[in-house]
Design a protein around this motif. Sequence first.
Motif, PDB file in Angstrom:
ATOM      1  N   LYS A 192      70.261  10.160  30.845  1.00 14.52           N
ATOM      2  CA  LYS A 192      68.831  10.205  30.546  1.00 14.52           C
ATOM      3  C   LYS A 192      68.438  11.671  30.412  1.00 14.52           C
ATOM      4  O   LYS A 192      67.937  12.291  31.344  1.00 14.52           O
ATOM      5  CB  LYS A 192      68.035   9.516  31.651  1.00 14.52           C
ATOM      6  CG  LYS A 192      68.331   8.022  31.746  1.00 14.52           C
ATOM      7  CD  LYS A 192      67.506   7.371  32.827  1.00 14.52           C
ATOM      8  CE  LYS A 192      67.786   5.884  32.887  1.00 14.52           C
ATOM      9  NZ  LYS A 192      67.039   5.222  33.964  1.00 14.52           N
ATOM     10  N   ARG A 193      68.688  12.222  29.245  1.00 13.76           N
ATOM     11  CA  ARG A 193      68.508  13.660  29.031  1.00 13.76           C
ATOM     12  C   ARG A 193      67.056  14.105  29.198  1.00 13.76           C
ATOM     13  O   ARG A 193      66.804  15.190  29.710  1.00 13.76           O
ATOM     14  CB  ARG A 193      69.040  14.072  27.665  1.00 13.76           C
ATOM     15  CG  ARG A 193      70.549  14.059  27.643  1.00 13.76           C
ATOM     16  CD  ARG A 193      71.071  14.727  26.403  1.00 13.76           C
ATOM     17  NE  ARG A 193      72.512  14.836  26.522  1.00 13.76           N
ATOM     18  CZ  ARG A 193      73.172  15.967  26.435  1.00 13.76           C
ATOM     19  NH1 ARG A 193      72.537  17.090  26.215  1.00 13.76           N
ATOM     20  NH2 ARG A 193      74.473  15.990  26.568  1.00 13.76           N
ATOM     21  N   LYS A 194      66.124  13.300  28.745  1.00 10.77           N
ATOM     22  CA  LYS A 194      64.713  13.678  28.870  1.00 10.77           C
ATOM     23  C   LYS A 194      64.327  13.787  30.349  1.00 10.77           C
ATOM     24  O   LYS A 194      63.674  14.749  30.761  1.00 10.77           O
ATOM     25  CB  LYS A 194      63.824  12.676  28.147  1.00 10.77           C
ATOM     26  CG  LYS A 194      62.374  13.077  28.121  1.00 10.77           C
ATOM     27  CD  LYS A 194      61.538  12.120  27.289  1.00 10.77           C
ATOM     28  CE  LYS A 194      60.091  12.576  27.287  1.00 10.77           C
ATOM     29  NZ  LYS A 194      59.249  11.673  26.504  1.00 10.77           N
ATOM     30  N   LEU A 195      64.743  12.827  31.137  1.00 11.41           N
ATOM     31  CA  LEU A 195      64.448  12.847  32.571  1.00 11.41           C
ATOM     32  C   LEU A 195      65.171  14.013  33.241  1.00 11.41           C
ATOM     33  O   LEU A 195      64.590  14.715  34.084  1.00 11.41           O
ATOM     34  CB  LEU A 195      64.854  11.517  33.206  1.00 11.41           C
ATOM     35  CG  LEU A 195      64.456  11.304  34.658  1.00 11.41           C
ATOM     36  CD1 LEU A 195      62.947  11.419  34.837  1.00 11.41           C
ATOM     37  CD2 LEU A 195      64.937   9.927  35.130  1.00 11.41           C
ATOM     38  N   GLU A 196      66.404  14.244  32.848  1.00 12.27           N
ATOM     39  CA  GLU A 196      67.150  15.380  33.387  1.00 12.27           C
ATOM     40  C   GLU A 196      66.442  16.697  33.053  1.00 12.27           C
ATOM     41  O   GLU A 196      66.329  17.589  33.897  1.00 12.27           O
ATOM     42  CB  GLU A 196      68.569  15.399  32.830  1.00 12.27           C
ATOM     43  CG  GLU A 196      69.420  16.545  33.363  1.00 12.27           C
ATOM     44  CD  GLU A 196      70.789  16.641  32.709  1.00 12.27           C
ATOM     45  OE1 GLU A 196      71.487  17.621  33.017  1.00 12.27           O
ATOM     46  OE2 GLU A 196      71.169  15.763  31.915  1.00 12.27           O
ATOM     47  N   ALA A 197      65.931  16.792  31.835  1.00  8.41           N
ATOM     48  CA  ALA A 197      65.204  17.999  31.407  1.00  8.41           C
ATOM     49  C   ALA A 197      63.936  18.184  32.242  1.00  8.41           C
ATOM     50  O   ALA A 197      63.594  19.310  32.636  1.00  8.41           O
ATOM     51  CB  ALA A 197      64.862  17.928  29.932  1.00  8.41           C
ATOM     52  N   GLN A 198      63.248  17.091  32.525  1.00 10.92           N
ATOM     53  CA  GLN A 198      62.032  17.175  33.343  1.00 10.92           C
ATOM     54  C   GLN A 198      62.356  17.670  34.750  1.00 10.92           C
ATOM     55  O   GLN A 198      61.677  18.561  35.279  1.00 10.92           O
ATOM     56  CB  GLN A 198      61.334  15.817  33.406  1.00 10.92           C
ATOM     57  CG  GLN A 198      60.703  15.412  32.095  1.00 10.92           C
ATOM     58  CD  GLN A 198      60.164  13.988  32.126  1.00 10.92           C
ATOM     59  OE1 GLN A 198      60.545  13.169  32.966  1.00 10.92           O
ATOM     60  NE2 GLN A 198      59.280  13.687  31.191  1.00 10.92           N
ATOM     61  N   TYR A 199      63.386  17.088  35.357  1.00 10.36           N
ATOM     62  CA  TYR A 199      63.775  17.530  36.695  1.00 10.36           C
ATOM     63  C   TYR A 199      64.249  18.979  36.683  1.00 10.36           C
ATOM     64  O   TYR A 199      63.938  19.747  37.594  1.00 10.36           O
ATOM     65  CB  TYR A 199      64.866  16.635  37.283  1.00 10.36           C
ATOM     66  CG  TYR A 199      64.359  15.290  37.740  1.00 10.36           C
ATOM     67  CD1 TYR A 199      63.279  15.190  38.616  1.00 10.36           C
ATOM     68  CD2 TYR A 199      64.963  14.116  37.307  1.00 10.36           C
ATOM     69  CE1 TYR A 199      62.805  13.956  39.033  1.00 10.36           C
ATOM     70  CE2 TYR A 199      64.497  12.878  37.731  1.00 10.36           C
ATOM     71  CZ  TYR A 199      63.417  12.809  38.584  1.00 10.36           C
ATOM     72  OH  TYR A 199      62.958  11.590  39.006  1.00 10.36           O
ATOM     73  N   THR A 200      64.966  19.357  35.654  1.00 12.74           N
ATOM     74  CA  THR A 200      65.453  20.729  35.547  1.00 12.74           C
ATOM     75  C   THR A 200      64.281  21.706  35.498  1.00 12.74           C
ATOM     76  O   THR A 200      64.266  22.706  36.224  1.00 12.74           O
ATOM     77  CB  THR A 200      66.347  20.888  34.300  1.00 12.74           C
ATOM     78  OG1 THR A 200      67.493  20.035  34.453  1.00 12.74           O
ATOM     79  CG2 THR A 200      66.805  22.318  34.129  1.00 12.74           C
ATOM     80  N   ALA A 201      63.295  21.402  34.668  1.00 13.41           N
ATOM     81  CA  ALA A 201      62.118  22.271  34.566  1.00 13.41           C
ATOM     82  C   ALA A 201      61.380  22.338  35.905  1.00 13.41           C
ATOM     83  O   ALA A 201      60.949  23.417  36.338  1.00 13.41           O
ATOM     84  CB  ALA A 201      61.185  21.772  33.462  1.00 13.41           C
ATOM     85  N   GLN A 202      61.240  21.198  36.562  1.00  9.20           N
ATOM     86  CA  GLN A 202      60.567  21.169  37.864  1.00  9.20           C
ATOM     87  C   GLN A 202      61.324  21.983  38.899  1.00  9.20           C
ATOM     88  O   GLN A 202      60.721  22.698  39.708  1.00  9.20           O
ATOM     89  CB  GLN A 202      60.408  19.730  38.344  1.00  9.20           C
ATOM     90  CG  GLN A 202      59.409  18.927  37.563  1.00  9.20           C
ATOM     91  CD  GLN A 202      59.385  17.465  37.981  1.00  9.20           C
ATOM     92  OE1 GLN A 202      59.923  17.086  39.028  1.00  9.20           O
ATOM     93  NE2 GLN A 202      58.765  16.632  37.168  1.00  9.20           N
TER      94      GLN A 202
END
Length: 114
Positions: A61-71
């Motif tokens: 889930k790349r979009k979710l991974e990207a969100q967590y990464t940014a957070q």
Amino acid sequence: MTLLSGCGSPGGTKIDDDSFFKLESDVAAVVNSPVADAAPLEIKFIKEKLQLAKKAKADRKRKLEAQYTAQIYADIEVAKLRATLNRKNNELLDKRDQVSAAQVYLLELQERLQ
């Protein structure tokens, strides 16, 4: 020690096969630094989100991974700011102690002069 790579809006964080490993390395660097002692709550949140990012990566889930990464990168900056604030506050308290000691010494000198 700037760890801003990958920081930004969730939609702006680029995720590739190596992103998680860099994130993991950046988190380890903060956890093993003096920042961890100064901002334990922030470090706890970072570790929890890292596990969520790991799960998102495993689930592809790349979009979710990207969100967590940014957070996580934002939380790292908050933790670093908390550490800076704590250090500055301690410096301020030390200065206040020095001023108080100087005032006591000044009063003693004034009493001797009278």
